[in-house]
Design a protein around this motif. Structure first.
Motif, short mmCIF file in Angstrom:
data_model
loop_
_atom_site.label_atom_id
_atom_site.label_comp_id
_atom_site.label_asym_id
_atom_site.label_seq_id
_atom_site.Cartn_x
_atom_site.Cartn_y
_atom_site.Cartn_z
N HIS A 65 1.17 -0.98 -0.16
CA HIS A 65 0.19 0.17 -0.06
C HIS A 65 0.96 1.34 -0.21
N SER A 66 2.40 1.34 0.54
CA SER A 66 2.41 2.56 1.06
C SER A 66 4.01 2.55 -0.64
N ILE A 67 3.80 1.40 -0.44
CA ILE A 67 4.72 1.88 -1.84
C ILE A 67 3.79 2.29 -3.51
N ARG A 68 2.80 1.98 -3.37
CA ARG A 68 1.59 2.02 -4.77
C ARG A 68 0.91 3.13 -4.76
N GLU A 69 0.94 4.08 -3.38
CA GLU A 69 0.74 5.35 -3.03
C GLU A 69 1.20 6.40 -2.83
N GLU A 70 2.96 6.40 -2.30
CA GLU A 70 3.84 7.62 -1.63
C GLU A 70 4.92 6.47 -2.38
N GLY A 71 5.79 5.39 -2.82
CA GLY A 71 6.71 5.20 -3.54
C GLY A 71 7.50 5.22 -1.96
N VAL A 72 7.01 4.10 -0.75
CA VAL A 72 7.97 4.43 0.87
C VAL A 72 7.38 3.09 0.75
N VAL A 73 8.89 2.54 1.61
CA VAL A 73 8.68 1.33 2.36
C VAL A 73 9.39 1.67 3.78
N ARG A 74 8.93 2.09 5.01
CA ARG A 74 8.88 2.03 6.12
C ARG A 74 9.41 1.08 6.81
N THR A 75 10.62 1.29 7.11
CA THR A 75 10.55 -0.35 8.43
C THR A 75 11.87 0.32 9.36
N VAL A 128 12.86 -2.83 -11.26
CA VAL A 128 11.47 -3.62 -12.39
C VAL A 128 10.57 -3.04 -12.18
N THR A 129 10.06 -2.05 -11.98
CA THR A 129 8.46 -1.41 -12.13
C THR A 129 8.46 -0.11 -12.53
N GLY A 130 10.03 0.64 -12.30
CA GLY A 130 9.95 1.84 -13.35
C GLY A 130 9.68 2.79 -12.28
N ARG A 131 9.17 2.93 -11.20
CA ARG A 131 8.52 3.64 -10.50
C ARG A 131 9.31 3.83 -9.28
N PRO A 132 9.62 5.30 -9.09
CA PRO A 132 10.96 5.45 -7.86
C PRO A 132 10.68 4.52 -6.45
N VAL A 133 11.08 3.87 -5.49
CA VAL A 133 10.83 4.13 -3.91
C VAL A 133 11.47 3.43 -3.07
N VAL A 134 11.63 4.81 -2.61
CA VAL A 134 12.40 4.09 -1.07
C VAL A 134 12.25 3.70 0.43
N HIS A 135 13.17 3.15 1.16
CA HIS A 135 12.70 2.93 2.33
C HIS A 135 13.78 4.04 3.25
N ARG A 136 12.58 4.22 4.22
CA ARG A 136 12.52 5.12 4.74
C ARG A 136 12.80 3.96 6.61
N ASN A 137 13.72 4.66 7.10
CA ASN A 137 14.26 3.86 8.35
C ASN A 137 13.25 4.81 9.54
N LEU A 138 12.58 4.06 10.13
CA LEU A 138 12.61 4.83 11.36
C LEU A 138 12.84 3.89 13.15
N SER A 139 12.24 4.65 13.80
CA SER A 139 13.11 3.98 15.26
C SER A 139 12.32 2.93 15.70
N TYR A 140 12.50 2.19 16.26
CA TYR A 140 11.15 1.27 17.02
C TYR A 140 9.65 1.72 17.27
N GLU A 141 10.62 3.08 18.53
CA GLU A 141 9.09 3.86 18.56
C GLU A 141 8.48 4.15 18.09
N GLN A 142 8.88 4.95 16.78
CA GLN A 142 7.77 5.41 15.50
C GLN A 142 7.03 4.61 14.62
N LEU A 143 8.11 2.94 14.62
CA LEU A 143 6.81 2.21 14.05
C LEU A 143 6.43 1.52 14.49
N ARG A 144 6.29 1.72 16.12
CA ARG A 144 5.36 1.06 16.92
C ARG A 144 4.25 1.43 17.16
N ASP A 145 4.54 3.00 16.83
CA ASP A 145 3.15 4.05 17.44
C ASP A 145 2.47 3.86 15.63
#
Length: 201
Positions: A65-75, A128-145
């Motif tokens: 969902h976040s890849i399609r909507e924002e071009g972002v993977v958050r972990t 592979v898709t031709g769509r820009p995608v980036v990884h955004r690294n969050l803290s444990y607390e940010q992801l938990r929230d």
């Protein structure tokens, strides 16, 4: 699950295969208790412990969902790596575990052929898709929230904790199990995406 499995055994079932997770050891939480019980219940058995699914990046999943909507993977995985595995490879191993003359009678850690960081994943999706995608690294607390906004707090903490374990190296391993049991190598993440995603899709 255990009452059902005991009834199955009483009805004559002699072999079972349990789908667990690489993150859950024998005796661990949830299906870890079932894993521990299987050898005492069945003559032939196997526990499949796959790494994280490649399918997490397609379909209705959060990453997709976040890849399609924002071009972002958050972990919160940092530079930790995961040998993502295709669910079709898991299914192929399950078929062998259920139908070969002798069941494995052990647990099987299933991985893809490469351990990849989420930066690698974002780069491959972009290529592979031709769509820009980036990884955004969050803290444990940010992801938990973030998770807690959509699910119970306790479950959000567990999921964010799995990312923290990846950051510490818990999933940085590659096994030969898929190849050994099926006779063919596991699918790469790039090949999986090329199968699932049309160019520009």
């Amino acid at each position: 699950m255990l009452p059902f499995l005991r009834r199955a055994r009483a009805a004559g079932v002699r072999r079972t295969v349990l789908l667990s997770s690489s993150a859950i050891p024998e005796g661990g939480p949830a299906v870890g208790a079932v894993h521990r019980a299987l050898p005492g219940l069945f003559d032939q058995w196997a526990v499949l412990r796959p790494s994280w699914f490649m399918q997490n990046f397609t379909g209705p999943h959060v990453h997709a969902h976040s890849i399609r909507e924002e071009g972002v993977v958050r972990t919160a995985t940092g530079s930790g790596r995961v040998a993502f595995v295709d669910a079709e490879d898991i299914a192929a191993v399950a078929v062998h575990a259920l139908t070969d003359e002798q069941a494995p009678n052990t647990d099987l850690v299933l991985t893809g052929p490469q351990a990849l960081g989420y930066d690698d994943i974002a780069a491959i999706i972009t290529e592979v898709t031709g769509r820009p995608v980036v990884h955004r690294n969050l803290s444990y607390e940010q992801l938990r929230d973030r998770f807690a906004a959509r699910m119970p707090t306790e479950f959000a903490a567990i999921l964010a904790g799995l990312d923290r374990a990846i950051a510490a190296g818990a999933e940085d391993r590659v096994t030969d199990t898929v190849h050994r049991l099926t006779g063919r190598p596991p699918r790469t993440f790039r090949a999986f995406l090329e199968r699932e995603t049309p160019r520009g899709g």
